[in-house]
Design a protein around this motif. Structure first.
Motif, mmCIF file in Angstrom:
data_model
loop_
_atom_site.group_PDB
_atom_site.id
_atom_site.type_symbol
_atom_site.label_atom_id
_atom_site.label_comp_id
_atom_site.label_asym_id
_atom_site.label_seq_id
_atom_site.Cartn_x
_atom_site.Cartn_y
_atom_site.Cartn_z
ATOM 1 N N THR A 247 0.819 -1.195 0.000
ATOM 2 C CA THR A 247 0.000 0.000 0.000
ATOM 3 C C THR A 247 0.858 1.252 0.000
ATOM 4 O O THR A 247 2.033 1.210 0.372
ATOM 5 C CB THR A 247 -0.932 -0.007 1.232
ATOM 6 N N VAL A 248 0.270 2.349 -0.417
ATOM 7 C CA VAL A 248 0.889 3.671 -0.312
ATOM 8 C C VAL A 248 0.071 4.487 0.680
ATOM 9 O O VAL A 248 -1.159 4.569 0.559
ATOM 10 C CB VAL A 248 0.938 4.387 -1.680
ATOM 11 N N ARG A 249 0.745 5.068 1.662
ATOM 12 C CA ARG A 249 0.072 5.847 2.699
ATOM 13 C C ARG A 249 0.808 7.168 2.936
ATOM 14 O O ARG A 249 1.952 7.361 2.519
ATOM 15 C CB ARG A 249 0.024 5.053 4.016
ATOM 16 N N ARG A 250 0.138 8.063 3.660
ATOM 17 C CA ARG A 250 0.773 9.315 4.066
ATOM 18 C C ARG A 250 1.724 9.043 5.221
ATOM 19 O O ARG A 250 1.394 8.301 6.151
ATOM 20 C CB ARG A 250 -0.286 10.327 4.505
ATOM 21 N N ARG A 251 2.893 9.638 5.180
ATOM 22 C CA ARG A 251 3.857 9.450 6.260
ATOM 23 C C ARG A 251 3.337 9.999 7.585
ATOM 24 O O ARG A 251 3.656 9.467 8.653
ATOM 25 C CB ARG A 251 5.176 10.168 5.940
ATOM 26 N N ALA A 252 2.549 11.031 7.540
ATOM 27 C CA ALA A 252 2.145 11.714 8.780
ATOM 28 C C ALA A 252 1.259 10.850 9.657
ATOM 29 O O ALA A 252 1.342 10.921 10.889
ATOM 30 C CB ALA A 252 1.427 13.021 8.444
ATOM 31 N N ASP A 253 0.389 10.025 9.036
ATOM 32 C CA ASP A 253 -0.608 9.299 9.826
ATOM 33 C C ASP A 253 -0.927 7.908 9.288
ATOM 34 O O ASP A 253 -1.788 7.222 9.842
ATOM 35 C CB ASP A 253 -1.900 10.120 9.919
ATOM 36 N N LEU A 254 -0.276 7.502 8.206
ATOM 37 C CA LEU A 254 -0.495 6.209 7.559
ATOM 38 C C LEU A 254 -1.917 6.040 7.028
ATOM 39 O O LEU A 254 -2.376 4.917 6.818
ATOM 40 C CB LEU A 254 -0.127 5.041 8.487
#
Length: 285
Positions: A247-254
């Protein structure tokens, strides 16, 4: 290097120190662990490593009983690397009674990804890390703890725990150390057969392709990501893997990226089983 087993011995060993630099491990050490220690040496007035296989973070079907315990070899590696204090508690030293008080991680972060597939894992991690922090940093005005970014979500969970409990500890994430062919170093790599080891790099390669596909149009779009992620899972499955997630997620909050999120703010993460070995990896984008 001083080897101690009990909390009293550890506190006595650290009584004159001001800023411990700490590396928590489960042993079976490799070059990635030693890189954490090397980074720690410049950040504190004493370097402390712990070795403890923490029962609380293993599910009943996982490898707690078979997890490699290599204390003599680990001790030699740490001493050669310049570690000052090795804390190697026995289970009765760290848990002298049933651990009925536990640290519950924020579900918004801890119930995703690893937390979904390993329920209770982060409760076990947070509980033992909090206990280790109390052992190492009690009475200190400040300290630093080094965590490898290979366990990306774990690093984030510990950071958030430290911040919310206002602990005077700087939690530092260190980039994943990789073998010459690019495989992320892990104690569980030792479970791989020779043919599996040759295949193991496919996880990192799948994450790279997923990241490239997600960024191809300037940034991932929420409506496009599920198809890209499913394609990545299917590609690994074709080589005999069983993926929990790619998956690809935002680093700040996954959380799932939104329109406008792009390079510099994202991370691709994966967990998949090759034979009997479950591997994880990630790639910051």
């Amino acid at each position: 290097m001083q080897l101690v087993h009990t909390l009293a011995e550890l506190r006595h060993a650290l009584r004159h120190t001001q800023r411990p630099a700490f590396v928590a491990t489960m042993g079976n050490l490799h070059a990635g662990h030693l890189a954490l220690l090397e980074q720690a040496k410049a950040r504190g007035d004493v370097t402390v490593a712990s070795i403890f296989v923490n029962r609380l973070q293993f599910l009943p079907h996982e490898d707690f009983d078979s997890y490699p315990r290599t204390l003599d070899d680990d001790r030699a590696k740490l001493e050669a690397a310049g570690c000052d204090v090795l804390f190697a508690p026995r289970e009765r030293d760290l848990y002298p009674e049933p651990q009925t008080f536990k640290v519950q991680a924020d579900p918004a972060l801890a119930d995703l990804l690893e937390g979904e597939f390993r329920p209770g894992f982060f409760t076990g991690v947070c509980t033992v890390v909090m206990k280790l922090f109390q052992a190492v940093f009690a009475g200190k005005a400040e300290g630093v703890a080094m965590f490898g970014k290979k366990d990306y979500q774990q690093w984030m969970v510990v950071q958030r725990m430290v911040r919310q409990f206002a602990l005077p500890i700087d939690v530092v994430g260190i980039d994943t150390l990789r073998a010459a062919d690019g495989l992320a170093l892990s104690s569980r790599n030792g479970y791989l057969s020779a043919p599996e080891r040759a295949q193991a790099l496919q996880l990192a390669q799948a994450l790279r392709r997923l990241a490239d596909d997600a960024l191809a149009a300037g940034g991932p779009l929420p409506e496009n990501l599920p198809a890209l992620e499913a394609t990545a899972v299917q590609a690994l499955a074709a080589h005999g893997w069983q993926a929990d997630y790619l998956t690809v997620r935002r680093r700040a909050d996954l959380l799932t990226p939104q329109a406008g999120d792009g390079a510099g703010s994202l991370v691709a993460l994966g967990a998949a089983r090759l034979g009997q070995t479950r591997l994880i990896d990630n790639l910051e984008l």
